[in-house]
Design a protein around this motif. Structure first.
Motif, PDB file in Angstrom:
ATOM      1  N   GLY B 117      14.753  -9.178 -33.130  1.00  0.00           N
ATOM      2  CA  GLY B 117      14.502  -8.846 -34.534  1.00  0.00           C
ATOM      3  C   GLY B 117      13.406  -7.820 -34.696  1.00  0.00           C
ATOM      4  N   ASP B 118      13.013  -7.154 -33.590  1.00  0.00           N
ATOM      5  CA  ASP B 118      11.966  -6.130 -33.665  1.00  0.00           C
ATOM      6  C   ASP B 118      12.521  -4.771 -34.054  1.00  0.00           C
ATOM      7  OD1 ASP B 118      10.059  -7.938 -32.890  1.00  0.00           O
ATOM      8  OD2 ASP B 118      10.195  -7.449 -30.753  1.00  0.00           O
ATOM      9  N   LEU B 119      13.826  -4.622 -33.944  1.00  0.00           N
ATOM     10  CA  LEU B 119      14.435  -3.312 -34.200  1.00  0.00           C
ATOM     11  C   LEU B 119      15.741  -3.530 -34.949  1.00  0.00           C
ATOM     12  CD1 LEU B 119      14.369  -0.399 -31.808  1.00  0.00           C
ATOM     13  CD2 LEU B 119      16.624  -1.124 -32.526  1.00  0.00           C
ATOM     14  N   ILE B 120      15.911  -2.804 -36.045  1.00  0.00           N
ATOM     15  CA  ILE B 120      17.140  -2.961 -36.831  1.00  0.00           C
ATOM     16  C   ILE B 120      18.133  -1.876 -36.426  1.00  0.00           C
ATOM     17  CG2 ILE B 120      18.137  -2.965 -39.155  1.00  0.00           C
ATOM     18  CD1 ILE B 120      15.487  -4.081 -40.169  1.00  0.00           C
ATOM     19  N   LEU B 121      19.281  -2.328 -35.942  1.00  0.00           N
ATOM     20  CA  LEU B 121      20.330  -1.421 -35.464  1.00  0.00           C
ATOM     21  C   LEU B 121      21.499  -1.466 -36.438  1.00  0.00           C
ATOM     22  CD1 LEU B 121      21.686   0.277 -33.130  1.00  0.00           C
ATOM     23  CD2 LEU B 121      22.392  -1.911 -32.145  1.00  0.00           C
ATOM     24  N   SER B 122      21.963  -0.299 -36.858  1.00  0.00           N
ATOM     25  CA  SER B 122      23.141  -0.249 -37.730  1.00  0.00           C
ATOM     26  C   SER B 122      24.285   0.431 -37.002  1.00  0.00           C
ATOM     27  CB  SER B 122      22.832   0.539 -39.008  1.00  0.00           C
ATOM     28  OG  SER B 122      22.102  -0.238 -39.894  1.00  0.00           O
ATOM     29  N   GLY B 123      25.479   0.050 -37.367  1.00  0.00           N
ATOM     30  CA  GLY B 123      26.676   0.713 -36.858  1.00  0.00           C
ATOM     31  C   GLY B 123      27.273   1.547 -37.978  1.00  0.00           C
ATOM     32  N   ALA B 124      27.617   2.811 -37.696  1.00  0.00           N
ATOM     33  CA  ALA B 124      28.091   3.695 -38.763  1.00  0.00           C
ATOM     34  C   ALA B 124      29.397   4.362 -38.364  1.00  0.00           C
ATOM     35  CB  ALA B 124      27.027   4.736 -39.084  1.00  0.00           C
ATOM     36  N   VAL B 125      30.474   3.914 -38.990  1.00  0.00           N
ATOM     37  CA  VAL B 125      31.783   4.512 -38.760  1.00  0.00           C
ATOM     38  C   VAL B 125      32.296   5.120 -40.066  1.00  0.00           C
ATOM     39  CG1 VAL B 125      34.163   4.090 -38.021  1.00  0.00           C
ATOM     40  CG2 VAL B 125      32.294   2.828 -36.938  1.00  0.00           C
ATOM     41  N   VAL B 126      32.170   4.356 -41.160  1.00  0.00           N
ATOM     42  CA  VAL B 126      32.833   4.704 -42.424  1.00  0.00           C
ATOM     43  C   VAL B 126      32.195   5.926 -43.090  1.00  0.00           C
ATOM     44  CG1 VAL B 126      33.366   3.841 -44.742  1.00  0.00           C
ATOM     45  CG2 VAL B 126      33.545   2.321 -42.762  1.00  0.00           C
ATOM     46  N   GLU B 127      33.060   6.739 -43.668  1.00  0.00           N
ATOM     47  CA  GLU B 127      32.624   7.938 -44.405  1.00  0.00           C
ATOM     48  C   GLU B 127      33.340   7.962 -45.751  1.00  0.00           C
ATOM     49  OE1 GLU B 127      33.426  11.334 -41.999  1.00  0.00           O
ATOM     50  OE2 GLU B 127      32.100  10.654 -40.369  1.00  0.00           O
ATOM     51  N   PRO B 128      32.920   8.863 -46.631  1.00  0.00           N
ATOM     52  CA  PRO B 128      33.594   8.898 -47.942  1.00  0.00           C
ATOM     53  C   PRO B 128      35.116   9.060 -47.826  1.00  0.00           C
ATOM     54  CG  PRO B 128      31.601  10.238 -47.991  1.00  0.00           C
ATOM     55  CD  PRO B 128      31.763   9.779 -46.585  1.00  0.00           C
ATOM     56  N   ASN B 129      35.583   9.810 -46.838  1.00  0.00           N
ATOM     57  CA  ASN B 129      37.030  10.029 -46.696  1.00  0.00           C
ATOM     58  C   ASN B 129      37.633   9.310 -45.491  1.00  0.00           C
ATOM     59  OD1 ASN B 129      37.297  11.738 -48.985  1.00  0.00           O
ATOM     60  ND2 ASN B 129      36.346  13.392 -47.804  1.00  0.00           N
ATOM     61  N   ALA B 130      36.860   8.486 -44.833  1.00  0.00           N
ATOM     62  CA  ALA B 130      37.361   7.797 -43.632  1.00  0.00           C
ATOM     63  C   ALA B 130      36.981   6.325 -43.681  1.00  0.00           C
ATOM     64  CB  ALA B 130      36.783   8.448 -42.372  1.00  0.00           C
TER      65      ALA B 130
END
Lengths: 266, 384
Positions: B117-130
């Motif tokens: 919980g020392d580092l917040i990791l996000s996953g990013a795939v989605v886009e406005p058109n995807a």
């Protein structure tokens, strides 16, 4: 500091009233279906106090319980909270024990565990609310006793025990080994941790029988019971709603106070 | 075949449920009203050992099987699916992706602090058109000497506004379609990286979402995760884990609504008796309970297959599709049972009702899962 904590399995105090049933004939509580028993909440607070002492001073915490079904669940709960060892005392000969015989069994087990600085019990069990076991263990083992402990510390080689009273608290300096019953003022016990659960659930819990304890057969089980339960029943509570009228809130408040005084509530 | 939970599973369920009652419920209503995610819950979950139940112990997780992990999710989401998902999304989707496709150096650098919980990791795939169609990804990664140059936008990113590190997918060569996609790591503070919160939601108000903007970000080559052309396949492993836990979370909110509805139906008196004594209410309660049991075993089945490394594409889609749609139906029925009281946030059913719709969208929409099931059964795809 090495600590022994005595814990008891009881019916979940949070069960809805409709699920709480008695067998009037045998004078026993019928275990509610589908609702597993739990560690006595006061004993859980005793485990919490022991863990605070371990956090500060180190040492080992051993948890003892009597369970004739050899159910290890509440011992494992205490281990998952952070206790080090747990022992279940299970024997047909223990069945029907009252506070005196229970204390005898636990006293024998405590002596068998051996080295300890402090024995902790919850202030009472939340099923029968007798609150006798801790005191009788102290008597059996000829140890000093402080009841209703809210906090324990170590000062100049002695235990400094803060005892809750009705209007404040008392501080006792107590030589070790000693016995203390733990008050609910200790506060919320910690939750078992994920690592604690993994370790506890895979741990083999020793089961000690009457023969392992050098217990006096005349002091244990139903035949040693010193008190007789005359009647066990669920009291019927009647609810009545009365509206207190008044021209103003102040007038209604005065009338309410008078009515409550008349009813003996205040 | 043993349908009983193990002692360890029961202990985890009870602990997670108490944690949810003590740490999530007390502030949930106010946080939802302010559309606020209190990220301090991440550290609390980590110190309790709940943040990364399925991650290997060598990287800071508990190393639990997926059935037990799903049971933990169900118990936590009994309080709030949105809060649980926001808190645990890092160790779930992107961390699983990193675990499968990352180099040992990348795993050692990022996974232990994420699990602590020392580092917040996000996953990013989605886009406005995807969204469901990843071939539409427009974020570009252009190789320039010994670094990549990144440009693009990501939206609906869990913890996007507060993430310390983001694992994202970008297109390296549009002409190659899905085979041109690659995964990269970017750390907050890298020039050209910015984020902002996405507010105004009608659902998931206790969660955390943001959009990300990448403008001429220069990333060293070692920030690529896995091989070019395998990014979507790698990401789907993380998404598969997220699907399982979203299904389990949906089960948690459905169970909460059933619990609340039974309690309310016993207390609320209309026409001279508790409403639970009326046949139409009993019919709803019976249908709720039956669907919950069905969803529970679909989830455990998919989780068990996943734990044993057995192919489970169809079974995971069964679980995710059925559990989330069931939660959507059950939460709406629970609100109806509570009448007008149910439309206020003083009762648990209201906020579960809000969150249920999002559960049917995240981790693949219901329709995508139906298409997946259809494809598996018919051996022909209805989409690319």
């Amino acid at each position: 500091m090495d600590i022994i904590v005595c814990v008891k399995k009881i019916p979940d105090p949070e069960i809805p009233p409709a699920k709480f049933k008695l067998d009037m004939e045998s004078k026993r509580v019928i275990p509610p279906e589908g609702i597993p028993p739990v560690i006595n909440p006061y004993d859980e607070q005793a485990v919490e106090l022991a863990l605070r002492l371990k956090d500060k001073y180190g040492g080992k915490i051993t948890v003892l319980t009597i369970d004739n079904d050899a159910d290890t669940s509440i011992v494992k709960h205490a281990l998952a909270m952070g206790a080090d060892e747990g022992i279940v005392l299970a024997d047909k000969a223990f069945e029907g024990s009252d506070s005196f015989s229970t204390s005898h069994i636990l006293s024998q087990a405590i002596q068998k565990v051996g080295n300890f600085d402090l024995v902790l019990c919850g202030r009472q069990a939340a099923d029968w609310d007798e609150g006798l076991v801790g005191a009788i263990i102290a008597e059996n083992l000829s140890l000093p006793l402080v009841t209703l402990a809210e906090a324990v510390d170590v000062v100049d080689g002695k235990l400094k025990v803060k005892r809750v009273t009705l209007d404040g608290y008392q501080i006792f300096a107590v030589p070790t080994p000693a016995v203390a019953t733990v008050s609910n003022e200790v506060g919320q016990p910690r939750l078992p941790s994920g690592w604690g659960i993994i370790s506890a659930s895979r741990k083999q819990i020793p089961i000690w029988k009457a023969g392992d304890l050098d217990a006096d057969p005349s002091q244990i089980g139903a035949k040693a019971v010193r008190r007789r339960l005359v009647k066990l029943f669920i009291p019927v509570r009647e609810k009545k709603c009365e509206i207190i009228e008044g021209e103003t809130t102040a007038e209604a408040s005065v009338k309410l106070a008078e009515r409550l005084r008349k009813a003996g509530v205040i | 075949m043993d349908f009983e939970l193990t002692e360890e599973q029961r202990m985890f369920r009870d602990m997670a449920r108490k944690f949810a009652e003590q740490e999530i419920l007390p502030t949930l209503k106010e946080n939802e009203r302010q559309e606020k995610f209190d990220s301090s819950i991440i550290k609390k979950m980590a110190s309790q050992g709940l943040l990364a139940p399925h991650m290997p112990q060598e990287y800071g997780g508990l190393g639990l099987d997926y059935v037990t992990s799903a049971i933990i999710w169900e118990a936590l989401c009994w309080a709030s699916l949105a809060v649980t998902q926001a808190a645990m999304s890092g160790p779930i989707q992107p961390a699983t992706n990193l675990l499968d496709a990352g180099s040992e150096q990348q795993k050692q650098k990022y996974l232990p602090p994420v699990c602590r919980g020392d580092l917040i990791l996000s996953g990013a795939v989605v886009e406005p058109n995807a969204g469901s169609d990843s071939s539409m990804i427009e974020t570009t990664a252009v190789r320039s000497g010994n670094h990549w140059v990144i440009n693009g936008t990501k939206v609906f990113i869990t913890n996007g506004e507060i993430a310390d590190v983001v694992l994202f997918i970008a297109q390296t060569d549009k002409s190659k379609g899905l085979k041109g996609l690659a995964s990269f790591i970017v750390e907050r503070g890298t020039p050209g990286f910015s984020s902002k919160p996405q507010k105004g939601r009608i659902s998931w108000r206790g969660g955390s979402e943001g959009s990300l903007r990448f403008i001429d970000i220069e990333l060293p080559l070692e920030n690529q995760v896995g091989e070019t052309g395998r990014a979507l396949r790698d990401a789907l492993r993380g998404i598969d884990t997220a699907r399982l836990f979203l299904a389990a979370g949906a089960l948690g909110i459905a169970q909460s609504c059933l619990d609340a509805s039974i309690k309310y139906a016993k207390e609320r008196v209309q026409f001279g008796k508790p409403i639970g004594g009326h046949q139409l209410i009993q019919e709803i309660i019976a249908e709720m309970a039956t669907k919950i049991e069905a969803a529970r075993w679909l989830i455990y089945r998919a989780a068990d297959l996943k734990s044993r490394g057995i192919r489970h594409i169809k079974e995971m889609s069964y679980a995710k599709y059925f559990a989330t749609e069931t939660a959507l139906w059950i939460t709406s029925q629970a609100v109806k049972i509570h009448g007008s009281f149910g439309t206020f946030d003083d009762y648990p059913v209201g906020h579960h009702y809000q969150d249920a719709i999002t559960a049917t969208i995240l981790g693949g929409t219901t329709q995508m899962h139906q298409l997946t099931i259809g494809q598996q059964l018919l051996e022909m795809a209805a989409f690319r």
